[in-house]
Motif scaffolding. Structure first.
Motif, PDB file in Angstrom:
ATOM      1  N   ALA A  61      -0.400  -1.042  16.683  1.00  0.00           N
ATOM      2  CA  ALA A  61      -0.091  -1.337  17.636  1.00  0.00           C
ATOM      3  C   ALA A  61      -1.671  -0.814  17.932  1.00  0.00           C
ATOM      4  O   ALA A  61      -2.584  -0.560  17.905  1.00  0.00           O
ATOM      5  N   THR A  62      -1.868  -1.414  19.732  1.00  0.00           N
ATOM      6  CA  THR A  62      -3.445  -1.427  20.159  1.00  0.00           C
ATOM      7  C   THR A  62      -3.328  -0.903  22.266  1.00  0.00           C
ATOM      8  O   THR A  62      -2.268  -1.039  22.440  1.00  0.00           O
ATOM      9  N   ARG A  63      -3.742  -0.123  22.297  1.00  0.00           N
ATOM     10  CA  ARG A  63      -3.660   0.400  23.447  1.00  0.00           C
ATOM     11  C   ARG A  63      -4.970   0.728  24.274  1.00  0.00           C
ATOM     12  O   ARG A  63      -6.223   0.405  23.367  1.00  0.00           O
ATOM     13  N   LEU A  64      -5.544  -0.239  25.350  1.00  0.00           N
ATOM     14  CA  LEU A  64      -6.592  -1.093  26.384  1.00  0.00           C
ATOM     15  C   LEU A  64      -6.641   0.222  27.089  1.00  0.00           C
ATOM     16  O   LEU A  64      -5.035   0.094  27.957  1.00  0.00           O
ATOM     17  N   GLN A  65      -7.329   0.534  27.926  1.00  0.00           N
ATOM     18  CA  GLN A  65      -7.368   1.838  29.289  1.00  0.00           C
ATOM     19  C   GLN A  65      -8.978   1.327  29.896  1.00  0.00           C
ATOM     20  O   GLN A  65     -10.186   1.732  28.946  1.00  0.00           O
ATOM     21  N   ALA A  66      -9.037   1.105  30.955  1.00  0.00           N
ATOM     22  CA  ALA A  66     -10.327   0.994  31.959  1.00  0.00           C
ATOM     23  C   ALA A  66     -10.130   1.850  33.186  1.00  0.00           C
ATOM     24  O   ALA A  66      -8.454   1.914  33.719  1.00  0.00           O
ATOM     25  N   SER A  67     -11.249   2.275  33.694  1.00  0.00           N
ATOM     26  CA  SER A  67     -11.082   3.034  35.171  1.00  0.00           C
ATOM     27  C   SER A  67     -12.250   3.249  35.380  1.00  0.00           C
ATOM     28  O   SER A  67     -12.684   3.178  34.905  1.00  0.00           O
ATOM     29  N   TYR A  68     -12.065   3.270  37.048  1.00  0.00           N
ATOM     30  CA  TYR A  68     -13.871   2.563  37.463  1.00  0.00           C
ATOM     31  C   TYR A  68     -13.409   3.996  38.739  1.00  0.00           C
ATOM     32  O   TYR A  68     -12.416   4.796  39.105  1.00  0.00           O
ATOM     33  N   GLU A  69     -14.472   4.291  39.536  1.00  0.00           N
ATOM     34  CA  GLU A  69     -14.268   5.581  40.167  1.00  0.00           C
ATOM     35  C   GLU A  69     -14.781   5.037  41.557  1.00  0.00           C
ATOM     36  O   GLU A  69     -16.730   4.491  41.580  1.00  0.00           O
ATOM     37  N   ILE A  70     -14.127   5.554  42.875  1.00  0.00           N
ATOM     38  CA  ILE A  70     -15.242   4.779  43.546  1.00  0.00           C
ATOM     39  C   ILE A  70     -15.615   5.628  44.669  1.00  0.00           C
ATOM     40  O   ILE A  70     -14.540   5.952  45.281  1.00  0.00           O
ATOM     41  N   LEU A  71     -16.640   6.375  45.688  1.00  0.00           N
ATOM     42  CA  LEU A  71     -16.937   6.734  46.395  1.00  0.00           C
ATOM     43  C   LEU A  71     -16.798   6.778  47.573  1.00  0.00           C
ATOM     44  O   LEU A  71     -18.143   5.967  47.451  1.00  0.00           O
ATOM     45  N   PHE A  72     -16.204   7.112  48.097  1.00  0.00           N
ATOM     46  CA  PHE A  72     -16.372   7.084  49.850  1.00  0.00           C
ATOM     47  C   PHE A  72     -17.185   7.988  50.313  1.00  0.00           C
ATOM     48  O   PHE A  72     -18.240   7.871  51.618  1.00  0.00           O
ATOM     49  N   THR A  73     -17.351   9.589  49.953  1.00  0.00           N
ATOM     50  CA  THR A  73     -17.848  10.311  50.326  1.00  0.00           C
ATOM     51  C   THR A  73     -17.986  11.188  48.337  1.00  0.00           C
ATOM     52  O   THR A  73     -18.252  10.647  47.953  1.00  0.00           O
ATOM     53  N   GLN A  74     -18.887  12.217  49.229  1.00  0.00           N
ATOM     54  CA  GLN A  74     -19.328  12.961  47.552  1.00  0.00           C
ATOM     55  C   GLN A  74     -18.294  13.823  47.320  1.00  0.00           C
ATOM     56  O   GLN A  74     -17.898  14.024  45.757  1.00  0.00           O
ATOM     57  N   LYS A  75     -17.697  14.175  47.778  1.00  0.00           N
ATOM     58  CA  LYS A  75     -16.103  14.285  47.382  1.00  0.00           C
ATOM     59  C   LYS A  75     -15.242  13.747  47.362  1.00  0.00           C
ATOM     60  O   LYS A  75     -13.826  13.963  47.042  1.00  0.00           O
ATOM     61  N   LEU A  76     -14.790  12.413  48.293  1.00  0.00           N
ATOM     62  CA  LEU A  76     -13.400  11.619  48.286  1.00  0.00           C
ATOM     63  C   LEU A  76     -14.021  10.645  47.845  1.00  0.00           C
ATOM     64  O   LEU A  76     -14.748  10.075  47.361  1.00  0.00           O
ATOM     65  N   ILE A  77     -12.985  10.812  46.796  1.00  0.00           N
ATOM     66  CA  ILE A  77     -12.882   9.397  45.822  1.00  0.00           C
ATOM     67  C   ILE A  77     -11.928   8.881  44.895  1.00  0.00           C
ATOM     68  O   ILE A  77     -10.911   9.500  44.897  1.00  0.00           O
ATOM     69  N   LEU A  78     -11.668   6.821  45.116  1.00  0.00           N
ATOM     70  CA  LEU A  78     -10.687   6.450  44.713  1.00  0.00           C
ATOM     71  C   LEU A  78     -10.913   6.253  43.555  1.00  0.00           C
ATOM     72  O   LEU A  78     -12.149   5.243  42.853  1.00  0.00           O
ATOM     73  N   GLN A  79      -9.803   6.586  42.782  1.00  0.00           N
ATOM     74  CA  GLN A  79     -10.064   6.086  40.813  1.00  0.00           C
ATOM     75  C   GLN A  79      -9.384   5.094  40.703  1.00  0.00           C
ATOM     76  O   GLN A  79      -7.831   5.481  40.525  1.00  0.00           O
ATOM     77  N   PRO A  80      -9.157   3.908  40.224  1.00  0.00           N
ATOM     78  CA  PRO A  80      -8.291   2.635  39.950  1.00  0.00           C
ATOM     79  C   PRO A  80      -8.353   2.813  38.743  1.00  0.00           C
ATOM     80  O   PRO A  80      -9.275   3.518  37.842  1.00  0.00           O
ATOM     81  N   GLU A  81      -7.135   3.000  37.587  1.00  0.00           N
ATOM     82  CA  GLU A  81      -7.259   2.525  36.101  1.00  0.00           C
ATOM     83  C   GLU A  81      -5.784   1.332  35.887  1.00  0.00           C
ATOM     84  O   GLU A  81      -5.208   1.509  36.492  1.00  0.00           O
ATOM     85  N   LEU A  82      -6.062   1.244  34.412  1.00  0.00           N
ATOM     86  CA  LEU A  82      -4.899   0.180  33.397  1.00  0.00           C
ATOM     87  C   LEU A  82      -4.929   0.493  32.928  1.00  0.00           C
ATOM     88  O   LEU A  82      -5.817   0.886  31.516  1.00  0.00           O
ATOM     89  N   GLU A  83      -3.959   0.558  32.157  1.00  0.00           N
ATOM     90  CA  GLU A  83      -3.261   0.835  30.978  1.00  0.00           C
ATOM     91  C   GLU A  83      -2.576  -0.065  30.445  1.00  0.00           C
ATOM     92  O   GLU A  83      -1.486  -0.717  31.064  1.00  0.00           O
ATOM     93  N   ALA A  84      -2.999  -0.621  28.951  1.00  0.00           N
ATOM     94  CA  ALA A  84      -2.047  -2.105  28.225  1.00  0.00           C
ATOM     95  C   ALA A  84      -1.409  -1.617  26.888  1.00  0.00           C
ATOM     96  O   ALA A  84      -1.858  -0.939  26.307  1.00  0.00           O
ATOM     97  N   ASN A  85      -0.488  -1.595  26.877  1.00  0.00           N
ATOM     98  CA  ASN A  85      -0.115  -0.980  25.038  1.00  0.00           C
ATOM     99  C   ASN A  85       0.728  -2.924  24.432  1.00  0.00           C
ATOM    100  O   ASN A  85       1.686  -2.742  24.490  1.00  0.00           O
TER     101      ASN A  85
END
Length: 318
Positions: free
Chosen positions: A223-247
């Motif tokens: 089996a193989t698992r691939l993962q990726a994520s990123y953080e987008i800072l609108f402010t120092q406290k408000l953060i959007l985090q997109p994520e991707l996972e595939a199996n």
């Protein structure tokens, strides 16, 4: 008469004052009113009409300078690099022979430190039902070698539906990358599975967190698992985090509702507000899509192959 005499006296005083100023300037510059020129320096050799001086001609001086330069070029020069250091060279550890005593030099990378991160601890609601889910990891060790634990899963109706836990030896192979070697254990509603695990994880250019892990199980399962994520800072406290996972899996495993090939892909968006850096509530959406043989098994069980979910939870670390 008296007026003319006074005017005459005033003009004489003006002329006398001007002469005094001129006389002082001449004395300061070394020039006398007598017209005599400054005598030549007695140390300077007098030039003769044939181009020579009393102390020797210019050609003799050039010959002497050339001879001195040749003598210096013939001096034995030591090697610029390599060889043994001179006796008075600085010691390699910069101690200059002074002992450290009870204090020993220590690099910060040798210290043992640890961390536990619950990246996702949430409740979800989707087409295939409601439940809770988690994604957490923790590590302990030095900068170069760590014990790394990861776990993720979900549960419904008070029971664990699908989960796994992994234990790795994480070894640093670059400034932002580490290799991982360990084991994985699957458990939940179906039969448990055990795997040998190996992979890499780290931070790529443009600050993407990436992880790629391969698994080898009994009966030739892989089996193989691939993962990726990123953080987008609108402010120092408000953060959007997109994520991707595939199996991906190499063989069908109907007992665990898994088919060969690309099994499933998850894409999530979570918006968090960091009340403190260690504690942040969040809301978001998660999209789960099953493919190929895994989708066929899901349809046979009466499940949706596409499951959009609303999620809400907390992110914390210590």
């Amino acid at each position: 008469m008296n007026m003319n005499f006074s005017l005459y006296s005033s003009r004489m005083r003006h002329v006398t004052f001007s002469l005094a100023i001129l006389l002082g300037s001449s004395v300061a510059s070394g020039t006398a009113f007598s017209g005599e020129s400054t005598p030549p320096d007695k140390h300077m050799p007098a030039m003769q009409h044939d181009g020579s001086s009393k102390h020797g001609d210019i050609k003799s001086a050039d010959t002497k300078a050339t001879t001195e330069n040749n003598s210096m070029s013939e001096m034995s020069m030591g090697p610029m690099q390599g060889g043994s250091a001179p006796a008075n060279a600085r010691s390699p550890d910069y101690s200059d022979g002074v002992g450290y005593g009870s204090m020993k030099p220590d690099m910060g990378g040798n210290h043992l430190i640890g961390m536990v991160l619950f990246d996702q601890l949430e409740a979800y609601a989707g087409r295939n039902g409601n439940g809770v889910a988690w994604d957490a990891e923790g590590w302990y060790g030095s900068d170069e070698n760590k014990l790394w634990i990861r776990t993720e899963g979900e549960g419904t109706s008070g029971q664990i539906a699908d989960a796994n836990v992994e234990a790795f030896w994480n070894h640093t192979i670059g400034i932002y990358w580490g290799s991982q070697l360990g084991v994985r254990h699957d458990f939940g509603a179906g039969p448990s599975r055990n795997w040998l695990a190996f992979g890499v994880q780290g931070l790529s250019p443009y600050w993407f967190e990436l992880s790629a892990t391969g698994y080898v199980g009994p009966s030739g399962r892989m089996a193989t698992r691939l993962q990726a994520s990123y953080e987008i800072l609108f402010t120092q406290k408000l953060i959007l985090q997109p994520e991707l996972e595939a199996n991906l899996y190499s063989k069908d495993d109907p007992a665990t509702d898994v088919g060969r090939g690309l099994s499933d892909v998850q894409v999530g968006l979570r918006l968090r507000y960091e009340i403190r850096r260690e504690f942040a509530p969040y809301v978001g959406v998660n999209f789960v899509r099953k493919f190929g043989r895994t989708a066929d098994i899901a349809r046979a069980n009466g499940e949706n192959t596409y499951d959009p979910q609303l999620v809400a939870g907390i992110r914390l670390w210590f």
